[in-house]
Design a protein around this motif. Sequence first.
Motif, PDB file in Angstrom:
ATOM      1  N   ASP A   2      31.431 -26.220 -70.618  1.00 36.12           N
ATOM      2  CA  ASP A   2      30.077 -26.897 -70.347  1.00 36.12           C
ATOM      3  C   ASP A   2      29.155 -25.833 -69.477  1.00 36.12           C
ATOM      4  O   ASP A   2      29.644 -25.152 -68.694  1.00 36.12           O
ATOM      5  CB  ASP A   2      30.553 -28.042 -69.354  1.00 36.12           C
ATOM      6  CG  ASP A   2      31.589 -29.212 -69.877  1.00 36.12           C
ATOM      7  OD1 ASP A   2      31.002 -29.516 -71.065  1.00 36.12           O
ATOM      8  OD2 ASP A   2      32.489 -29.303 -69.500  1.00 36.12           O
ATOM      9  N   HIS A 170      29.046 -27.508 -74.582  1.00 36.41           N
ATOM     10  CA  HIS A 170      28.400 -28.628 -74.007  1.00 36.41           C
ATOM     11  C   HIS A 170      27.281 -28.362 -72.965  1.00 36.41           C
ATOM     12  O   HIS A 170      27.424 -27.566 -72.149  1.00 36.41           O
ATOM     13  CB  HIS A 170      29.346 -29.593 -73.600  1.00 36.41           C
ATOM     14  CG  HIS A 170      30.348 -30.154 -74.443  1.00 36.41           C
ATOM     15  ND1 HIS A 170      30.010 -31.551 -75.501  1.00 36.41           N
ATOM     16  CD2 HIS A 170      31.567 -29.948 -74.808  1.00 36.41           C
ATOM     17  CE1 HIS A 170      31.085 -31.679 -76.119  1.00 36.41           C
ATOM     18  NE2 HIS A 170      32.031 -30.893 -75.745  1.00 36.41           N
ATOM     19  N   SER A 357      29.290 -31.737 -64.496  1.00 26.89           N
ATOM     20  CA  SER A 357      29.812 -31.530 -66.052  1.00 26.89           C
ATOM     21  C   SER A 357      29.535 -32.775 -66.989  1.00 26.89           C
ATOM     22  O   SER A 357      30.034 -34.103 -66.414  1.00 26.89           O
ATOM     23  CB  SER A 357      31.293 -30.998 -66.080  1.00 26.89           C
ATOM     24  OG  SER A 357      31.297 -29.792 -65.393  1.00 26.89           O
ATOM     25  N   GLY A 358      29.180 -32.752 -68.150  1.00 20.24           N
ATOM     26  CA  GLY A 358      28.940 -33.679 -68.996  1.00 20.24           C
ATOM     27  C   GLY A 358      28.070 -34.675 -68.634  1.00 20.24           C
ATOM     28  O   GLY A 358      28.145 -35.974 -69.123  1.00 20.24           O
TER      29      GLY A 358
END
Length: 545
Positions: A2, A170, A357-358
């Motif tokens: 990430d 990502h 993250s994400g």
Amino acid sequence: MDFDVCIVGAGPAGLSAAIRFKQRCEEEGKDLSVCVVEKGAEVGAHILSGNVLETRALDELLPNWKEEGAPVTVEAKEDRFFMLTKKRAWRMPTPRQMHNKGNYVISLSQLTRWLGEKAEALGVEIYPGFAASEVLHSSRGEVTGIATNDFGRAKDGSRRDTFTHGIRLHAKATLFAEGCRGSLSEGLMKRFDLRKDADPQTYALGFKEVWEVSPEKHKPGRVWHTIGYPLDSSTYGGSFLYHMEDNKVALGFVVALDYRDPYLNPYQEFQRWKAHPKIAQLLEGGSVLQYGARTLNEGGLQSIPKLTFPGGALIGCSAGFLNVPKIKGTHTAMKSGMLAAEAAFTALSASAEASTSGSAAVNLDAYETALRDSWVWEELEREKNIRPGFKLGLWGGLANAALETYLLRGKAWSLHHRHPDHEALRPAAEFSPKEYPSPDGKVTFPLSLSLYRSGTNHDHNQPSHLKLRNPRIPAVVNLPIYAGPESRYCPAGVYEYVADENGRQQLQINAQNCLHCKACDIKDPTQNIQWTVPEGGGGPAYTVT
């Protein structure tokens, strides 16, 4: 893995974006992450350009570049512009856009390596040898990063002992800096209909060699351009010849890919140009150090697509910021990357989830607004009608160029590119086959020897990255109607027709020879060839280009 920002392509645009993003992080005390993936074996390995650098963007990005040892040292000193006939070279007034006072003759490959070092010193994570093969999307359709190609698959797709899965990277903002005709960028343009309000992009194929010439012939900073011979008046193109340092001369030849004659062989036209007395007298007694080829965007302002989409943006030559009359695009590509980085930093800083993250992909529309308000847009708007004016032929194009340069400056109207380049190719029955001279081994060379000088290499036992959407098309359309043009427009001998066991001619693809130029993806008359990325690390190995 990430990241806050993921950048596809470690060229001038991608690295400028990475550097500017980390500079903003330092200025504002933010701890945000950025990675760059690069399909070349090392940073700069796939960077090919005949380059006289306008330092405007570099001055903005790294104002102390001289003191910090940038490989930008040879000042452009002498501009000359020639019209070539078969035996003569007529000196003409140098167009205003080609005046290079204050610019530098450089190796763009070397400058890119230096930018990579600067990026890593700021904390950018660069992953050379990793080819981005897939765009990742959220359930809402936003771009959320990329996946890299698998390693270790055999030619039939099975897993070899060395098999390793690709990596999913990502990111909240993904910037695509793949260069001209980037495969992921093209997919994004279709998915998000980014070309809805833009002209079709038009391209050229550029060849380049770097020579070491006799010291008495070397003039550091000399810059020459030519038009005319060996191309006919209906085919757009020209050449450059730049004296670098250490007795090196970069020379190249460019052929627009909207040509009509399927028998035209751009590589052989390059050889004919080198054999012209004006050029050959410089090269005789010298030696070739490197050869390469690459396509370039020529559409200009009218062909720039929408630049942003949910979660990402196109920068550099993925979008097409080359100033064709000026024959420069590095400065505009770098500036586009810097503006995209500013927009990404602002968007991430404004998000409450910037360090989580994400988190959801961010909106980068501010980048497109900033670019339209920048000197990049102003520069391209001023020159927008010059390249499409050459649809009128050489002399009509030159007349239009003079009118636009000295009077209209892009303010009166817009000329347009109406059709993609592959539609320009006409049936072979309308033309006669061309006979090209044999190479002399001194100034002109067979393609196989030139290919060797590119350093290109791919693992033979991997799936071909050159796909035929319909394997029957070459034998039933390309060969009988167009005389197999892919065997001529490819600058690396990738495509050739060979007889099968029944004596029928079939297309053979030598993917290991590929220079990643993308000419096949552009010029194939039926758009049956699809260029995809091979395993990371394959392809050319440019160093002094």
